[in-house]
Design an enzyme around this catalytic site. Structure first.
Site, mmCIF file in Angstrom:
data_model
loop_
_atom_site.group_PDB
_atom_site.id
_atom_site.type_symbol
_atom_site.label_atom_id
_atom_site.label_comp_id
_atom_site.label_asym_id
_atom_site.label_seq_id
_atom_site.Cartn_x
_atom_site.Cartn_y
_atom_site.Cartn_z
ATOM 1 N N CYS A 23 1.436 -0.768 0.301
ATOM 2 C CA CYS A 23 0.629 0.268 0.930
ATOM 3 C C CYS A 23 0.415 1.430 -0.033
ATOM 4 C CB CYS A 23 1.289 0.771 2.211
ATOM 5 S SG CYS A 23 0.318 2.020 3.067
ATOM 6 N N TRP A 32 -4.883 5.305 8.133
ATOM 7 C CA TRP A 32 -6.216 5.567 7.614
ATOM 8 C C TRP A 32 -6.771 4.322 6.944
ATOM 9 C CZ3 TRP A 32 -2.018 8.734 6.189
ATOM 10 C CH2 TRP A 32 -1.947 9.956 6.871
ATOM 11 N N GLU A 56 -10.870 -1.432 1.436
ATOM 12 C CA GLU A 56 -10.334 -2.392 2.393
ATOM 13 C C GLU A 56 -11.455 -3.024 3.211
ATOM 14 O OE1 GLU A 56 -7.148 -2.432 6.130
ATOM 15 O OE2 GLU A 56 -7.387 -0.652 4.884
ATOM 16 N N ARG A 116 1.493 5.198 1.206
ATOM 17 C CA ARG A 116 2.876 5.440 1.624
ATOM 18 C C ARG A 116 3.417 6.801 1.213
ATOM 19 N NH1 ARG A 116 6.632 1.761 -2.328
ATOM 20 N NH2 ARG A 116 5.468 2.013 -4.270
#
Length: 381
Positions: A148, A323, A328, A151
């Site tokens: 991630c 978010w 992505e 993070r």
């Protein structure tokens, strides 16, 4: 929560090092071992390092019960981390460890457990964490989630403690109510919604889909797919539950949420309008062309099948609202050949001549980019 074990860690921690290795590495490894009472394997060997892999071959999986002594060690290690983080003093840490051990002993039962990759029957148990312990465990999980890129915001993570919800209907109702608050009209508050942990004899609660919002995928009579190809199977399963798609069907039909509490039948619910808004994908220099492409995505990002193992307690249903990253959606959801596969259409819309690509596919007698050799796929991508 546990540290990560390197195959060379014990060697260095014990003060052994080769002539070409700095002696200071031994001290660093000792610090790692002092800070992490329990280490989990990475799968690395002397011949191969898995640091660059998304999933390590020996990475623990959620859903496998462990023997009582392992659960106790995991609990102690997690509470020790909280002590180091300043949540507990050392005396409070020792007292809490004693309370947890007593609780585990009192509730222990013989169940199927995993030891070194094999099933056997042994004593195991689950302990109840306080909301403060759970919140810190979730934040540490996000902090240490190597996949991630967001993070760094782990300190902002909030907990919605729903461990009192024991029914499927209660799961869908509560997660929708709380998700509206976390979405906050687009001013998102990163939040994890935690339902009861997995029992030692069960599978734990779960949500059927990977995200709370998903586009339906319909297999048509001619074999083609309308909508998201990645959701064809789950769309059929949800229709078997009684869900009726809109008429007429479209590429952008949102599926309802399906939850299933442990030992309960699945429950289904539609998300409210304020969470169902779609965003049209636009381009400032190619407005008309992108309007014809009719690409969309939803603005409410909520993963729904995250699992956590915190101090030996396994949570199988922990939806997370955070978010979206533009890549992505654009590089994966809309571009992957096994999803909406829009990359070639976007290339044409912004002026690239992809006729050679179309001809290559046609003359080769193959169906898609995926059938080309790897090096040629990279050229076209």
């Amino acid at each position: 929560m546990a540290g990560i074990a390197c195959p060379f860690l014990d060697k260095f921690a014990n003060g052994h090092h080769d002539g070409g290795v700095s002696p200071t590495l031994s001290g660093e490894c000792k610090k790692i071992l002092q800070s992490n009472m329990v280490l989990t394997p990475t799968g690395c060997t002397a011949e191969f390092c898995q640091a660059g892999r998304m999933i390590h071959s020996d990475e623990p999986r959620i859903g496998e019960s462990h023997p009582l002594d392992i659960v106790k060690k995991e609990a102690d290690a997690f509470l020790w981390q909280l002590c180091q983080e300043g949540v507990y003093t050392e005396s409070q840490y020792k007292q809490r460890c004693e309370e947890v051990h007593n609780s585990l002993e009192a509730s222990a039962a013989y169940e199927t457990v995993w030891i070194n990759g094999s099933k056997t029957v042994a004593r195991t148990a689950v302990w109840t964490q306080t909301s403060e312990e759970l919140l810190h465990g979730l934040r540490l999980s996000w902090k240490n989630s190597r996949k991630c890129i967001m993070r760094s915001h782990y300190r902002e993570l909030e907990l919605c403690d729903l461990r009192h919800i024991k029914t499927s209907k209660g799961m869908v109702t509560s997660v929708i109510d709380e998700a509206i608050k976390a979405f906050n009209n687009g001013h998102i508050k990163p939040t994890v919604f935690v339902f009861p942990p997995r029992s030692t004899a069960g599978t734990g609660p779960m949500f059927w889909s990977k995200q709370l919002l998903n586009f339906a995928g319909y297999q048509l009579d001619d074999g083609s797919i309308l909508g998201d190809p990645g959701n064809v199977d789950i769309t059929k399963d949800i229709m078997d539950l009684g869900w009726e798609p809109p008429s007429p069907k479209s590429r952008w039909d949102l599926l309802p949420v399906v939850a299933m509490a442990e030992n309960d039948a699945p429950a289904i619910a539609e998300l409210p309008r304020e969470l169902r808004n779609l965003v049209s994908i636009e381009h400032p220099a190619y407005s008309a062309q992108f309007q014809k492409l009719d690409l969309k995505w939803y603005q409410f990002p909520a993963l729904s099948r995250l699992g956590f193992d915190i101090g030996g307690v396994q949570y199988t249903a922990a939806p997370f609202i955070g978010w979206y990253m533009d890549a992505e959606i654009g590089v994966r959801n809309l571009a992957d050949s096994f999803r909406y596969n829009s990359l070639a259409n976007v290339a044409e819309a912004i002026g690239f001549d992809i006729t050679p690509y179309r001809k290559r596919i046609e003359y080769s007698g193959i169906e898609s980019l995926d059938d080309l050799p790897d090096y040629e796929q990279l050229v076209w991508l």
